[in-house]
Motif scaffolding. Structure first.
Motif, PDB file in Angstrom:
ATOM      1  N   TYR A  12       0.774  -1.159  -0.090  1.00  0.00           N
ATOM      2  CA  TYR A  12       0.083   0.016  -0.086  1.00  0.00           C
ATOM      3  C   TYR A  12       0.839   1.065   0.038  1.00  0.00           C
ATOM      4  O   TYR A  12       1.913   1.156   0.839  1.00  0.00           O
ATOM      5  N   ARG A 105     -13.840  -2.298   4.158  1.00  0.00           N
ATOM      6  CA  ARG A 105     -12.419  -2.198   4.731  1.00  0.00           C
ATOM      7  C   ARG A 105     -11.321  -3.457   4.185  1.00  0.00           C
ATOM      8  O   ARG A 105     -12.064  -4.636   4.150  1.00  0.00           O
ATOM      9  N   THR A 107     -10.166  -7.187   2.766  1.00  0.00           N
ATOM     10  CA  THR A 107      -9.420  -7.623   2.841  1.00  0.00           C
ATOM     11  C   THR A 107      -8.869  -8.614   1.901  1.00  0.00           C
ATOM     12  O   THR A 107      -9.526  -9.085   1.203  1.00  0.00           O
ATOM     13  N   HIS A 130      -6.809  -4.154   3.682  1.00  0.00           N
ATOM     14  CA  HIS A 130      -6.502  -3.876   4.617  1.00  0.00           C
ATOM     15  C   HIS A 130      -6.622  -4.631   5.652  1.00  0.00           C
ATOM     16  O   HIS A 130      -6.424  -6.661   5.187  1.00  0.00           O
ATOM     17  N   ASP A 131      -5.269  -5.030   6.470  1.00  0.00           N
ATOM     18  CA  ASP A 131      -5.065  -6.088   7.502  1.00  0.00           C
ATOM     19  C   ASP A 131      -6.837  -5.891   8.757  1.00  0.00           C
ATOM     20  O   ASP A 131      -7.651  -5.774   8.440  1.00  0.00           O
ATOM     21  N   GLY A 134      -7.455  -2.976  10.351  1.00  0.00           N
ATOM     22  CA  GLY A 134      -8.241  -2.379   9.733  1.00  0.00           C
ATOM     23  C   GLY A 134      -7.464  -1.030   9.326  1.00  0.00           C
ATOM     24  O   GLY A 134      -7.680  -0.416   8.416  1.00  0.00           O
ATOM     25  N   GLU A 135      -6.369  -1.029   9.079  1.00  0.00           N
ATOM     26  CA  GLU A 135      -5.203  -0.840   8.384  1.00  0.00           C
ATOM     27  C   GLU A 135      -4.854  -0.767   7.034  1.00  0.00           C
ATOM     28  O   GLU A 135      -4.429  -2.280   6.874  1.00  0.00           O
ATOM     29  N   PRO A 136      -4.357   0.192   5.745  1.00  0.00           N
ATOM     30  CA  PRO A 136      -4.342  -0.431   4.394  1.00  0.00           C
ATOM     31  C   PRO A 136      -2.859  -1.054   4.236  1.00  0.00           C
ATOM     32  O   PRO A 136      -1.890  -0.614   4.843  1.00  0.00           O
ATOM     33  N   ARG A 137      -2.823  -1.873   4.086  1.00  0.00           N
ATOM     34  CA  ARG A 137      -2.017  -3.335   3.893  1.00  0.00           C
ATOM     35  C   ARG A 137      -0.928  -3.281   2.144  1.00  0.00           C
ATOM     36  O   ARG A 137       0.007  -3.297   1.884  1.00  0.00           O
TER      37      ARG A 137
END
Length: 147
Positions: A12, A105, A107, A130-131, A134-137
């Protein structure tokens, strides 16, 4: 031959256009695309060498008609509210992800459902993965192109 589906995931980064262009450079440099004029189904004496530049690639009439069956067939990104057209990549909006996947979000676990996003030949889509927190990866690019 017909169209081919393709997909790529990259780490990301907020700069979607930069990630898109970097991915296209990588696909070209690694020759991870269909090069019909040099295909091994042709007699060896008729095969052309791999192009040295993207410009040289698109100078070839076969490529202009049949494509590369890769992200190289996509030339520009359009916004989520713009109309998709041939040779364009459109990001999946959070609202579209919610409507199609039931979450804003997505995954990697949602990837099998990406075929449910509206798409057409000679177009691509991209989505932020996202992981579990909920964080963009990752950025995931997918589409169909080639003839």
């Amino acid at each position: 031959m017909g169209a081919s589906g393709w997909e790529y995931s990259v780490p990301y980064r907020e700069d979607l256009a930069g990630a898109f262009e970097a991915l296209k450079r990588k696909v070209f440099e690694e020759r991870d695309y269909y090069w019909g004029p040099g295909a091994d189904w042709r007699p060896e004496e008729e095969r052309l060498p791999w192009p040295r530049t993207v410009e040289e690639l698109w100078e070839d009439e076969y490529v202009r008609e049949c494509g590369t069956h890769s992200i190289l067939d996509i030339f520009r990104i359009v916004g989520p509210d713009e109309e998709r057209d041939y040779f364009t990549m459109q990001p999946v909006s959070e609202d579209e992800a919610l409507h199609v996947l039931g979450t804003r979000r997505p995954t990697r676990a949602h990837m099998p459902e990406f075929e449910n996003f509206p798409h057409s030949r000679w177009q691509g889509r991209c989505v932020v993965l996202h992981d579990d927190a909920g964080e963009p990866r990752e950025l995931h690019f997918f589409g169909y192109s080639g003839d």
